[in-house]
Design an enzyme around this catalytic site. Structure first.
Site, PDB file in Angstrom:
ATOM      1  N   GLU A  55       8.849  15.527  16.569  1.00 50.89           N
ATOM      2  CA  GLU A  55       9.176  15.525  15.146  1.00 50.89           C
ATOM      3  C   GLU A  55       8.264  16.497  14.392  1.00 50.89           C
ATOM      4  OE1 GLU A  55      10.376  12.129  11.932  1.00 50.89           O
ATOM      5  OE2 GLU A  55       8.504  11.822  13.034  1.00 50.89           O
TER       6      GLU A  55
ATOM      7  N   GLU B 108       9.955   0.997  10.624  1.00 50.53           N
ATOM      8  CA  GLU B 108      10.901   2.112  10.533  1.00 50.53           C
ATOM      9  C   GLU B 108      10.071   3.372  10.700  1.00 50.53           C
ATOM     10  OE1 GLU B 108      12.209   5.156   9.623  1.00 50.53           O
ATOM     11  OE2 GLU B 108      12.966   4.710   7.620  1.00 50.53           O
TER      12      GLU B 108
ATOM     13  N   LYS C 232       0.847  -1.193   0.000  1.00 47.80           N
ATOM     14  CA  LYS C 232       0.000   0.000   0.000  1.00 47.80           C
ATOM     15  C   LYS C 232       0.883   1.244   0.000  1.00 47.80           C
ATOM     16  CE  LYS C 232      -1.784   2.710   3.104  1.00 47.80           C
ATOM     17  NZ  LYS C 232      -1.920   4.003   2.366  1.00 47.80           N
TER      18      LYS C 232
ATOM     19  N   CYS D 230      12.827  11.269   8.049  1.00 41.60           N
ATOM     20  CA  CYS D 230      12.917  10.842   9.450  1.00 41.60           C
ATOM     21  C   CYS D 230      14.340  10.921   9.985  1.00 41.60           C
ATOM     22  CB  CYS D 230      12.357   9.428   9.609  1.00 41.60           C
ATOM     23  SG  CYS D 230      13.015   8.241   8.429  1.00 41.60           S
TER      24      CYS D 230
END
Length: 479
Positions: free
Chosen positions: A381, A249, A175, A283
């Site tokens: 973040e 991850e 996906k 990231c």
């Protein structure tokens, strides 16, 4: 102008889906709709899993050489259509052309590496570990792997997953992000004549529907996610019901430790590239600078000069553009909200700090200074073109500050001191630590995190281990 409607790719062919709904795919540099993608359902996932299970019976029994030959052909197809893939990646994800070209090259390299690595795996030698019995280790495919990829590196992250998944003999239901499906769907079309039908299946749609169906599906043996911590938590919770393996991850908040003896020009160049190159949507981005107080002002001045000179704009303007838009209006608004909170906490912008007027989802490249201890902008973040700068006065304090985050994906150390360069990475609780560099990758080396950044490794032979399972076969000798 009529916009194309893009189908799922299931069992080697386009599939319109079990339902009629579609969703817009937008060029983030202009805000204009460039295509429509099918809004997948649980029934579409069922169809894809059934195709993957049928294909796995043959694909998993092929020799490593046979699978490697197919992956080499996939890499060649990517290279043959590189210009088209660069254009799709740039328009759909808002990437500068140079970065999109690097991603396409990395995609081909990933398939080539995995083709070689699967033919050179090592294991414990066969032997008589129990008297009168010979033991061997067999490495087998896991089965059907569900893969969920993010919007920030659509094609490259698909390759990071598909390379080891397919090399190890698994089949896949993938996906892509509903925001950036174009390059992944085109990849599926390009390799349809190379991979046996059902080995690779792509189902587009929302994470809450398609992603959830993949995570909980009893016919999927492992689910692999690159995304936010929240997404990883949701997938891991759903996967627990069927006890399937999970490969995650997730997010990061990479500290950049700059010591007084560092080459400050190299630091400034490194932060410009690794903090703003993909609009900070990485990231592992160099987003949190921790600098020795003695050189703080000097470094900030160099950073401001470079940021002010950095070409920002729509990637279609040309190869000179170094930073493009954020991926969507919603994400831009989240980044602006994070900036407003930082200003409310007392931080100031040495440069940037707002979303400019005009089309597209842009935020100015921003350097935040004068930040109070513990401010959210240094621990959470932001995932945008925002770099914070804090100070320290000694090495121990720098290590404590760097590790004081729930994330553990990557960090960097900038110093000309050989002792510090050798010893400090061992004190930092991150999966990757660069020295005098940031955001450099080698396909041969693993990438992945610790703590809230997840578990499992992408790239390298370690990824092949993650997407396979071991079987011990013991044969008793005749008396």
């Amino acid at each position: 102008m009529t916009r194309p409607v893009l189908d799922h790719h299931i069992d080697g062919a386009p599939w319109q889906g079990a339902g009629p709904a579609t969703q817009e795919v937008v060029d983030p540099a202009t805000g204009e709709v460039i295509a429509y993608a099918r809004r997948g359902t649980a029934e579409d996932v069922d169809r894809a899993v059934a195709a993957a299970r049928r294909a796995g019976a043959d694909w998993g029994r092929r020799t490593p050489k046979d699978r490697a030959d197919v992956l080499l052909a996939v890499a060649a197809a990517v290279e043959e259509h590189a210009a088209e893939l660069v254009d799709l990646e740039s328009r759909n994800a808002g990437k500068p052309l140079g970065l999109a070209a690097d991603d396409v090259a990395g995609t081909a390299d990933t398939f080539r590496f995995m083709a070689g690595a699967v033919r050179a795996q090592t294991a414990l030698a066969a032997g008589e570990y129990v008297e009168g019995r010979t033991s061997t280790i067999v490495r087998e495919p896991v089965g059907v792997v569900g893969a969920i990829t993010p919007w920030n590196y659509p094609l490259l992250m698909a390759a990071w997953k598909l390379g080891p998944i397919l090399a190890a003999g698994n089949t896949c239901v993938l996906k892509p992000s509903e925001q950036t499906p174009l390059s992944t769907l085109r990849l599926a079309e390009l390799v349809a004549g190379l991979l046996p039908a059902g080995v690779l299946n792509v189902v587009t749609g929302d994470g809450a529907v398609v992603g959830a169906a993949i995570a909980s599906h009893p016919g999927i043996d492992l689910v692999s996610v690159t995304g936010s911590v929240r997404s990883g938590q949701a997938v891991a919770a759903a996967a627990a019901a069927t006890l399937k393996r999970v490969h995650l991850e997730l997010g990061g908040k990479a500290p950049v430790l700059v010591f007084a003896d560092a080459d400050l020009d190299a630091v400034a160049d490194g932060v410009l590239f690794a903090g703003f190159g993909n609009s900070g949507q990485d990231c592992g981005a160099a987003c949190r600078v921790l600098v020795d107080a003695a050189v703080h002002d000097d470094l900030v001045a160099r950073l401001v000069k470079r940021i002010e000179a950095m070409p920002v704009g729509a990637p279609s303007e040309g190869e000179h553009i170094e930073m493009g838009p954020l991926v969507s209006r919603e994400h831009r608004d989240r980044v602006v909200a994070a900036l407003e909170r930082a200003f409310a906490d007392g931080a100031t912008a040495a440069v940037g700090g707002k979303a400019p007027d005009g089309p597209g989802f842009f935020v100015e490249p921003t350097l935040l200074v004068d930040i109070p201890d513990g401010a959210a902008c240094t621990t959470e973040e932001i995932f945008g073109p925002v770099v914070t700068v804090e100070t320290f006065t000694d090495e121990d304090a720098a290590v404590v500050a760097a590790n004081a985050t729930p994330y553990g994906l990557s960090a960097s150390v900038w110093t000309e001191n050989a002792r510090r360069a050798a010893s400090l990475p061992g004190r930092l609780d991150f999966g990757t630590v660069w020295v005098n560099d940031h955001l450099a990758f080698a396909t041969e080396m693993p990438w992945g995190g610790v703590k809230s950044s997840g578990y499992g490794r992408d790239l390298s032979a370690y990824a092949l281990n993650d997407y396979s399972r071991t079987k011990h076969v013991m044969v008793k000798h005749q008396a």
